[in-house]
Design a protein around this motif. Structure first.
Motif, mmCIF file in Angstrom:
data_model
loop_
_atom_site.group_PDB
_atom_site.id
_atom_site.type_symbol
_atom_site.label_atom_id
_atom_site.label_comp_id
_atom_site.label_asym_id
_atom_site.label_seq_id
_atom_site.Cartn_x
_atom_site.Cartn_y
_atom_site.Cartn_z
ATOM 1 N N MET A 67 82.807 -28.948 -47.182
ATOM 2 C CA MET A 67 82.375 -27.560 -47.273
ATOM 3 C C MET A 67 82.158 -26.960 -45.888
ATOM 4 N N GLU A 68 81.684 -27.814 -44.993
ATOM 5 C CA GLU A 68 81.419 -27.336 -43.634
ATOM 6 C C GLU A 68 82.707 -26.922 -42.923
ATOM 7 N N TRP A 69 83.797 -27.607 -43.193
ATOM 8 C CA TRP A 69 85.062 -27.269 -42.546
ATOM 9 C C TRP A 69 85.587 -25.912 -43.002
ATOM 10 N N VAL A 70 85.228 -25.487 -44.208
ATOM 11 C CA VAL A 70 85.632 -24.166 -44.690
ATOM 12 C C VAL A 70 84.937 -23.079 -43.865
ATOM 13 N N LEU A 71 83.647 -23.266 -43.598
ATOM 14 C CA LEU A 71 82.921 -22.291 -42.778
ATOM 15 C C LEU A 71 83.470 -22.239 -41.359
ATOM 16 N N TRP A 72 83.783 -23.425 -40.806
ATOM 17 C CA TRP A 72 84.380 -23.450 -39.474
ATOM 18 C C TRP A 72 85.741 -22.755 -39.470
ATOM 19 N N GLY A 73 86.509 -22.964 -40.500
ATOM 20 C CA GLY A 73 87.821 -22.317 -40.606
ATOM 21 C C GLY A 73 87.704 -20.805 -40.689
ATOM 22 N N LEU A 74 86.766 -20.332 -41.491
ATOM 23 C CA LEU A 74 86.555 -18.880 -41.593
ATOM 24 C C LEU A 74 86.067 -18.302 -40.269
ATOM 25 N N GLY A 75 85.174 -19.012 -39.597
ATOM 26 C CA GLY A 75 84.691 -18.549 -38.293
ATOM 27 C C GLY A 75 85.798 -18.496 -37.261
ATOM 28 N N LEU A 76 86.645 -19.522 -37.248
ATOM 29 C CA LEU A 76 87.773 -19.553 -36.320
ATOM 30 C C LEU A 76 88.778 -18.450 -36.636
ATOM 31 N N TYR A 77 89.060 -18.253 -37.914
ATOM 32 C CA TYR A 77 89.975 -17.185 -38.327
ATOM 33 C C TYR A 77 89.424 -15.814 -37.919
ATOM 34 N N GLY A 78 88.143 -15.578 -38.150
ATOM 35 C CA GLY A 78 87.537 -14.299 -37.777
ATOM 36 C C GLY A 78 87.571 -14.073 -36.273
ATOM 37 N N SER A 79 87.291 -15.101 -35.500
ATOM 38 C CA SER A 79 87.336 -14.981 -34.038
ATOM 39 C C SER A 79 88.748 -14.690 -33.556
ATOM 40 N N PHE A 80 89.722 -15.389 -34.122
ATOM 41 C CA PHE A 80 91.112 -15.157 -33.755
ATOM 42 C C PHE A 80 91.528 -13.734 -34.102
ATOM 43 N N TRP A 81 91.121 -13.252 -35.248
ATOM 44 C CA TRP A 81 91.470 -11.898 -35.675
ATOM 45 C C TRP A 81 90.867 -10.854 -34.719
ATOM 46 N N LEU A 82 89.612 -11.026 -34.323
ATOM 47 C CA LEU A 82 88.976 -10.087 -33.400
ATOM 48 C C LEU A 82 89.675 -10.083 -32.038
ATOM 49 N N LEU A 83 90.055 -11.251 -31.537
ATOM 50 C CA LEU A 83 90.784 -11.313 -30.274
ATOM 51 C C LEU A 83 92.144 -10.636 -30.380
ATOM 52 N N LEU A 84 92.817 -10.834 -31.492
ATOM 53 C CA LEU A 84 94.117 -10.204 -31.695
ATOM 54 C C LEU A 84 93.994 -8.683 -31.756
ATOM 55 N N VAL A 85 93.007 -8.186 -32.462
ATOM 56 C CA VAL A 85 92.787 -6.738 -32.550
ATOM 57 C C VAL A 85 92.442 -6.160 -31.175
ATOM 58 N N ALA A 86 91.578 -6.827 -30.421
ATOM 59 C CA ALA A 86 91.215 -6.348 -29.089
ATOM 60 C C ALA A 86 92.433 -6.321 -28.166
ATOM 61 N N PHE A 87 93.279 -7.348 -28.238
ATOM 62 C CA PHE A 87 94.479 -7.391 -27.413
ATOM 63 C C PHE A 87 95.442 -6.270 -27.800
ATOM 64 N N ALA A 88 95.658 -6.068 -29.086
ATOM 65 C CA ALA A 88 96.554 -5.009 -29.549
ATOM 66 C C ALA A 88 96.030 -3.635 -29.148
ATOM 67 N N ARG A 89 94.726 -3.433 -29.272
ATOM 68 C CA ARG A 89 94.139 -2.147 -28.898
ATOM 69 C C ARG A 89 94.293 -1.891 -27.405
ATOM 70 N N SER A 90 94.120 -2.912 -26.571
ATOM 71 C CA SER A 90 94.267 -2.719 -25.133
ATOM 72 C C SER A 90 95.713 -2.381 -24.774
ATOM 73 N N LEU A 91 96.680 -2.966 -25.485
ATOM 74 C CA LEU A 91 98.077 -2.613 -25.248
ATOM 75 C C LEU A 91 98.374 -1.190 -25.692
ATOM 76 N N LEU A 92 97.834 -0.782 -26.830
ATOM 77 C CA LEU A 92 98.075 0.567 -27.326
ATOM 78 C C LEU A 92 97.457 1.621 -26.423
ATOM 79 N N LEU A 93 96.317 1.329 -25.807
ATOM 80 C CA LEU A 93 95.676 2.306 -24.934
ATOM 81 C C LEU A 93 96.528 2.622 -23.720
ATOM 82 N N ARG A 94 97.340 1.685 -23.293
ATOM 83 C CA ARG A 94 98.196 1.927 -22.128
ATOM 84 C C ARG A 94 99.277 2.948 -22.419
#
Length: 136
Positions: free
Chosen positions: A1-28
């Motif tokens: 069960m603990e690995w599911v929480l870690w997976g969701l946390g990792l997925y959420g962190s990856f998603w936030l980094l991807l959105v921030a990177f895409a937004r920084s490219l779009l701002l240019r």
């Protein structure tokens, strides 16, 4: 069960980094945007907060921004703070102007922008509540 929480946390962190990177490219590539003109004189207590919060709210809304600081003769650490911020945000421009040239310089700085916001930090009542209302 603990690995599911870690997976969701990792997925959420990856998603936030991807959105921030895409937004920084779009701002240019986004034309226009908001142009902030900050007028300062001995404004060391509020200038950093105004610039950082303006940048944050512009980034959060997905708009590009430009910041011009017009200093009218500070004798405190205002220019030191502005130069430090310029290393963090290279699109900040710092200009020293005389009091009688201020209106002409403000008119020159906002010519090519879609929207211009002028904040005069020489008036001590401003500085703490200003950029949060720039959501228009």
């Amino acid at each position: 069960m603990e690995w599911v929480l870690w997976g969701l946390g990792l997925y959420g962190s990856f998603w936030l980094l991807l959105v921030a990177f895409a937004r920084s490219l779009l701002l240019r590539f986004q034309p226009g945007g908001t142009h902030l003109v900050v007028v300062t004189r001995n404004s060391q207590g509020s200038v950093e907060w105004v610039i950082r919060s303006f940048f944050f709210w512009s980034w959060l809304s997905g708009r590009s921004c430009q910041i011009v600081c017009l200093d009218t003769g500070s004798s405190d650490d205002t220019l030191f703070i502005l130069n430090r911020l310029k290393h963090r945000y290279p699109w900040i421009r710092i200009r020293s102007v005389m009091e009688h040239q201020l209106e002409d310089r403000m008119a020159e700085e906002g010519v090519d922008a879609e929207r211009v916001v002028v904040i005069d930090l020489r008036n001590r009542q401003y500085g703490w509540e200003i950029p949060l209302d720039l959501h228009g």
